[in-house]
Design an enzyme around this catalytic site. Structure first.
Site, mmCIF file in Angstrom:
data_model
loop_
_atom_site.group_PDB
_atom_site.id
_atom_site.type_symbol
_atom_site.label_atom_id
_atom_site.label_comp_id
_atom_site.label_asym_id
_atom_site.label_seq_id
_atom_site.Cartn_x
_atom_site.Cartn_y
_atom_site.Cartn_z
ATOM 1 N N CYS A 117 0.824 -1.219 0.000
ATOM 2 C CA CYS A 117 0.000 0.000 0.000
ATOM 3 C C CYS A 117 0.852 1.261 0.000
ATOM 4 C CB CYS A 117 -0.942 0.006 1.197
ATOM 5 S SG CYS A 117 -2.056 -1.392 1.220
ATOM 6 N N HIS A 257 -2.638 7.139 4.130
ATOM 7 C CA HIS A 257 -3.183 5.920 3.503
ATOM 8 C C HIS A 257 -4.488 5.563 4.209
ATOM 9 C CE1 HIS A 257 -3.759 2.017 1.929
ATOM 10 N NE2 HIS A 257 -3.311 1.354 2.979
ATOM 11 N N ASN A 287 -10.108 0.280 1.632
ATOM 12 C CA ASN A 287 -8.661 0.373 1.428
ATOM 13 C C ASN A 287 -8.345 0.088 -0.040
ATOM 14 O OD1 ASN A 287 -5.915 -0.015 1.293
ATOM 15 N ND2 ASN A 287 -5.777 -1.319 3.103
HETATM 16 O O1 UT7 Z 1 -3.037 -1.275 3.914
HETATM 17 C C1 UT7 Z 1 -2.466 -2.215 4.751
HETATM 18 C C2 UT7 Z 1 -3.453 -3.324 4.866
HETATM 19 N N1 UT7 Z 1 -3.908 -3.727 6.104
HETATM 20 C C3 UT7 Z 1 -4.322 -2.991 7.159
HETATM 21 O O2 UT7 Z 1 -4.199 -1.818 7.237
HETATM 22 C C4 UT7 Z 1 -4.994 -3.730 8.264
HETATM 23 C C5 UT7 Z 1 -4.701 -3.181 9.622
HETATM 24 N N2 UT7 Z 1 -5.535 -3.838 10.578
HETATM 25 C C6 UT7 Z 1 -6.830 -3.518 10.792
HETATM 26 O O3 UT7 Z 1 -7.346 -2.609 10.186
HETATM 27 C C7 UT7 Z 1 -7.591 -4.275 11.856
HETATM 28 O O4 UT7 Z 1 -6.694 -5.096 12.557
HETATM 29 C C8 UT7 Z 1 -8.746 -5.126 11.279
HETATM 30 C C9 UT7 Z 1 -9.870 -4.226 10.810
HETATM 31 C C10 UT7 Z 1 -8.251 -5.984 10.123
HETATM 32 C C11 UT7 Z 1 -9.304 -6.040 12.361
HETATM 33 O O5 UT7 Z 1 -9.705 -5.263 13.458
HETATM 34 P P1 UT7 Z 1 -9.249 -5.695 14.957
HETATM 35 O O6 UT7 Z 1 -9.872 -4.757 15.855
HETATM 36 O O7 UT7 Z 1 -7.751 -5.754 14.934
HETATM 37 O O8 UT7 Z 1 -9.900 -7.093 15.095
HETATM 38 P P2 UT7 Z 1 -9.205 -8.515 15.304
HETATM 39 O O9 UT7 Z 1 -8.463 -8.940 14.092
HETATM 40 O O10 UT7 Z 1 -8.476 -8.471 16.597
HETATM 41 O O11 UT7 Z 1 -10.486 -9.415 15.456
HETATM 42 C C12 UT7 Z 1 -11.430 -9.230 16.483
HETATM 43 C C13 UT7 Z 1 -12.581 -10.210 16.262
HETATM 44 C C14 UT7 Z 1 -12.123 -11.628 15.959
HETATM 45 O O12 UT7 Z 1 -12.990 -12.512 16.620
HETATM 46 P P3 UT7 Z 1 -12.516 -13.267 17.971
HETATM 47 O O13 UT7 Z 1 -11.337 -14.074 17.553
HETATM 48 O O14 UT7 Z 1 -12.181 -12.161 18.922
HETATM 49 O O15 UT7 Z 1 -13.728 -14.065 18.332
HETATM 50 C C15 UT7 Z 1 -12.337 -11.754 14.474
HETATM 51 O O16 UT7 Z 1 -12.598 -13.078 14.068
HETATM 52 O O17 UT7 Z 1 -13.363 -9.792 15.139
HETATM 53 C C16 UT7 Z 1 -13.558 -10.906 14.270
HETATM 54 N N3 UT7 Z 1 -13.684 -10.416 12.903
HETATM 55 C C17 UT7 Z 1 -14.876 -10.062 12.370
HETATM 56 N N4 UT7 Z 1 -16.131 -10.059 12.873
HETATM 57 C C18 UT7 Z 1 -17.111 -9.623 12.069
HETATM 58 C C19 UT7 Z 1 -12.712 -10.224 11.986
HETATM 59 N N5 UT7 Z 1 -13.259 -9.754 10.845
HETATM 60 C C20 UT7 Z 1 -14.589 -9.647 11.057
HETATM 61 C C21 UT7 Z 1 -15.664 -9.217 10.259
HETATM 62 N N6 UT7 Z 1 -16.901 -9.212 10.811
HETATM 63 N N7 UT7 Z 1 -15.499 -8.787 8.986
#
Ligand code: UT7
Length: 343
Positions: A117, A257, A287
């Site tokens: 990115c 970004h 994104n």
């Molecule tokens: O451009 C570079 C590309 N990448 C990025 O910039 C990504 C950077 N990271 C992020 O933006 C965030 O980490 C995410 C948006 C990807 C995830 O948010 P988070 O607050 O870090 O959530 P997490 O990964 O810690 O997940 C929390 C929970 C999990 O469930 P459990 O294990 O706590 O039961 C996930 O399975 O949220 C769950 N989860 C979802 N639930 C509903 C993950 N994706 C989803 C979803 N809908 N789409």
């Protein structure tokens, strides 16, 4: 070694996003997610998705035509085309060559840059060197993505995040004191496995197994990327300001970004920058990876949020891992017509 160093600025911008809009409600019908989760965890409400007949170069060509028109130059004047993308039409020929042909930019060299990115920041730095040394007068720098083609639409961890689009800029010489004042590029390859598309090339060629194992899709450890992002966004902004001898409070506008509203807000808070001085469109586009910075810059300019003489920082992070920032003193060529070569 003697090297001419001319000031380099952005002389025109353009964008294109595909017509089709995919909302969070649409995603609720595809994977186990909710509009509420996506909005509160990412800030995204909807994203644009390519049509069946569209690929990254198609979006790039439309954004490029707009940028060339905005710069008030002809296609024949373009010396070089640099395309940043993580979703090229194919591995080769380069997407930049497809754009060159479609535009009819007969004298232009053309190549792609891949830096996750952060790709647009890398491509801008690269193209900028040709202008700075006098080797080129007009360089087209494009960020374009059709990442929806590389997303596993059954993986809720990634499919809700990405969107398609393209942004283009024309860069060229500007008067002394304007344009790019400092650039910082960074990488940390040890973090590569945090964000990758593992199969299909020399390490792991395409096979029935790679397809069955979903190895042709984006894989991401979101939480780790998040922490890394907040840290490098702040640090690289401060580094470019310091390199140009500016205090943090002299930053007028930030184009970050657009990956997650929480990353943008955390970075702005650390920089003590009110959100009115930050462009945010992640809610409308998701994104768009290498396209997000030029799309955001174009919109901020259209909205009249960046004025001649403003100190503007473009900052990004992404797969690699990579990060980068560019500090510009904005040159408004619409307001101040400038003959190329006068710089
Ligand atoms: O451009 C570079 C590309 N990448 C990025 O910039 C990504 C950077 N990271 C992020 O933006 C965030 O980490 C995410 C948006 C990807 C995830 O948010 P988070 O607050 O870090 O959530 P997490 O990964 O810690 O997940 C929390 C929970 C999990 O469930 P459990 O294990 O706590 O039961 C996930 O399975 O949220 C769950 N989860 C979802 N639930 C509903 C993950 N994706 C989803 C979803 N809908 N789409």
């Amino acid at each position: 070694m003697s090297e001419r160093v001319l000031p380099v600025g952005i002389l025109g911008t353009g964008i294109y996003v595909p017509e089709r809009v995919l909302t969070n409600r649409d995603l609720e019908r595809m994977v186990d997610t909710s509009d509420e989760w996506i909005r509160t965890r990412t800030g995204i409400r909807e994203r644009h998705i390519v049509a069946d007949h569209e690929a990254a170069s198609d979006l790039a060509i439309l954004a490029a035509r707009q940028a060339i028109q905005d710069a008030g130059i002809s296609v024949e004047e373009i010396d070089l085309i640099v395309v940043a993308t993580n979703s090229p039409d194919m591995l080769f020929p380069a997407t930049a060559c497809l754009v060159q042909h479609a535009l009819g930019a007969k004298k232009a060299g053309a190549f792609d840059v891949q830096a996750g990115c952060t790709g647009f920041i890398y491509a801008l730095a690269c193209g900028g060197q040709f202008v700075a040394t006098g080797a080129a007068k007009a360089v087209l720098v494009i960020g374009t993505e059709a990442l929806s083609r590389l997303v596993n639409w059954q993986d809720r961890n990634t499919c809700v995040l990405f969107g398609d689009g393209a942004g283009a800029v024309v860069i060229g010489p500007v008067p002394e004191g304007y344009g790019i004042l400092a650039t910082r590029l960074g990488s940390e390859g040890a973090g590569g496995p945090l964000l990758s598309l593992p199969a299909g090339l020399s390490r792991c060629p395409a096979s029935p197994e790679t397809v069955a194992n979903n190895q042709h899709f984006i894989h991401m450890h979101g939480r780790e990327v998040f922490k890394f992002a907040v840290k490098v966004m702040e640090e690289s902004c401060l580094e470019v300001l310091q390199a140009a001898g500016l205090a943090p409070e002299q930053l007028d506008f930030l184009i970050p970004h657009q990956a997650n509203i929480r990353i943008i807000e955390a970075a702005a808070k650390r920089l003590d920058l009110p959100l009115e001085r930050v462009w945010i469109n992640v809610d409308r586009y998701g994104n768009t990876s290498a396209a997000s910075i030029p799309v955001a810059l174009h919109e901020a300019l259209q909205a009249g949020r960046i004025r001649d003489g403003d100190h503007v920082v473009l900052v990004a992070f992404g797969a690699g891992l990579t990060w980068g920032a560019t500090l510009l003193r904005w040159y408004d060529h619409h307001q101040q017509p400038f003959e190329k070569g006068d710089g």
